[in-house]
Design a protein around this motif. Structure first.
Motif, PDB file in Angstrom:
ATOM      1  N   THR A   2       0.845  -1.191   0.000  1.00 18.96           N
ATOM      2  CA  THR A   2       0.000   0.000   0.000  1.00 18.96           C
ATOM      3  C   THR A   2       0.877   1.236   0.000  1.00 18.96           C
ATOM      4  O   THR A   2       1.903   1.280   0.666  1.00 18.96           O
ATOM      5  CB  THR A   2      -0.894   0.014   1.253  1.00 18.96           C
ATOM      6  N   LYS A  25     -10.898  16.815   2.745  1.00 21.26           N
ATOM      7  CA  LYS A  25     -11.545  15.796   3.571  1.00 21.26           C
ATOM      8  C   LYS A  25     -12.930  15.439   3.016  1.00 21.26           C
ATOM      9  O   LYS A  25     -13.281  14.266   2.915  1.00 21.26           O
ATOM     10  CB  LYS A  25     -11.654  16.307   5.009  1.00 21.26           C
ATOM     11  N   LYS A  29     -14.170  11.824   1.272  1.00 21.69           N
ATOM     12  CA  LYS A  29     -15.369  11.119   1.743  1.00 21.69           C
ATOM     13  C   LYS A  29     -16.298  10.791   0.572  1.00 21.69           C
ATOM     14  O   LYS A  29     -16.818   9.682   0.474  1.00 21.69           O
ATOM     15  CB  LYS A  29     -16.092  11.980   2.776  1.00 21.69           C
ATOM     16  N   GLY A  32     -14.751   8.028  -1.532  1.00 25.62           N
ATOM     17  CA  GLY A  32     -14.511   6.766  -0.843  1.00 25.62           C
ATOM     18  C   GLY A  32     -13.049   6.493  -0.551  1.00 25.62           C
ATOM     19  O   GLY A  32     -12.658   5.347  -0.331  1.00 25.62           O
ATOM     20  N   ALA A  33     -12.231   7.519  -0.541  1.00 24.77           N
ATOM     21  CA  ALA A  33     -10.805   7.359  -0.261  1.00 24.77           C
ATOM     22  C   ALA A  33     -10.576   7.292   1.248  1.00 24.77           C
ATOM     23  O   ALA A  33     -11.244   7.981   2.018  1.00 24.77           O
ATOM     24  CB  ALA A  33     -10.009   8.514  -0.853  1.00 24.77           C
ATOM     25  N   GLU A  34      -9.638   6.454   1.671  1.00 22.65           N
ATOM     26  CA  GLU A  34      -9.308   6.347   3.092  1.00 22.65           C
ATOM     27  C   GLU A  34      -8.360   7.478   3.455  1.00 22.65           C
ATOM     28  O   GLU A  34      -7.280   7.627   2.880  1.00 22.65           O
ATOM     29  CB  GLU A  34      -8.662   5.003   3.397  1.00 22.65           C
ATOM     30  N   LEU A  35      -8.775   8.276   4.434  1.00 18.57           N
ATOM     31  CA  LEU A  35      -8.031   9.469   4.825  1.00 18.57           C
ATOM     32  C   LEU A  35      -7.867   9.479   6.336  1.00 18.57           C
ATOM     33  O   LEU A  35      -8.823   9.221   7.071  1.00 18.57           O
ATOM     34  CB  LEU A  35      -8.811  10.710   4.370  1.00 18.57           C
ATOM     35  N   LYS A  36      -6.678   9.760   6.806  1.00 12.18           N
ATOM     36  CA  LYS A  36      -6.405   9.930   8.236  1.00 12.18           C
ATOM     37  C   LYS A  36      -6.063  11.392   8.468  1.00 12.18           C
ATOM     38  O   LYS A  36      -5.219  11.964   7.793  1.00 12.18           O
ATOM     39  CB  LYS A  36      -5.230   9.060   8.696  1.00 12.18           C
ATOM     40  N   ILE A  76      -4.423   6.825   2.383  1.00 12.17           N
ATOM     41  CA  ILE A  76      -3.983   5.436   2.334  1.00 12.17           C
ATOM     42  C   ILE A  76      -4.525   4.811   1.049  1.00 12.17           C
ATOM     43  O   ILE A  76      -5.741   4.777   0.829  1.00 12.17           O
ATOM     44  CB  ILE A  76      -4.458   4.643   3.569  1.00 12.17           C
ATOM     45  N   HIS A  78      -5.539   4.545  -2.801  1.00  9.29           N
ATOM     46  CA  HIS A  78      -6.222   5.517  -3.668  1.00  9.29           C
ATOM     47  C   HIS A  78      -5.222   6.460  -4.343  1.00  9.29           C
ATOM     48  O   HIS A  78      -5.304   7.672  -4.225  1.00  9.29           O
ATOM     49  CB  HIS A  78      -7.264   6.313  -2.880  1.00  9.29           C
TER      50      HIS A  78
END
Length: 109
Positions: A2, A25, A29, A32-36, A76, A78
């Motif tokens: 990843t 952000k 959303k 559908g992307a993973e975001l921290k 993460i 994407h």
């Protein structure tokens, strides 16, 4: 394997910085992307001495003071979203640093 893209935003204008980060952000959303994050760092107060005129004998006057704000987000996977986000045109008040890290799963080499 990843890829984690870290975007670090710094600016002296907190409102513009927060607007940019919140927009990213919300876009993540929707897509559908993973975001921290965003993760906030304590503001950094900077002081710059000023002189009356150029040269050594100019004499100092009050310092110019300003605050630098920092926000960090991690995307993460994407990669297309991360690439598009990093390549956006940001306001001149925003400084952006991009770092891409390859992470492997536990037990893999």
């Amino acid at each position: 394997m990843t890829f984690v893209t870290t975007l670090r935003f710094t600016s002296g204008d907190r409102r513009v910085l927060d607007d940019v980060v919140n927009n990213i952000k919300q876009t993540a959303k929707r897509k559908g992307a993973e975001l921290k994050g965003p993760h906030s760092k304590s503001p950094n107060a900077v002081r710059v001495p000023l002189s009356n005129c150029p040269g050594r004998d100019g004499g100092l006057i009050d310092s110019w003071r300003y605050t630098i704000y920092t926000r960090t987000i991690h995307i993460i996977g994407h990669s297309e979203f991360a690439r598009a986000t990093a390549g956006r045109d940001f306001p001149d008040d925003i400084h952006v640093e991009v770092d891409v890290e390859r992470r492997t799963g536990a037990g893999r080499t």
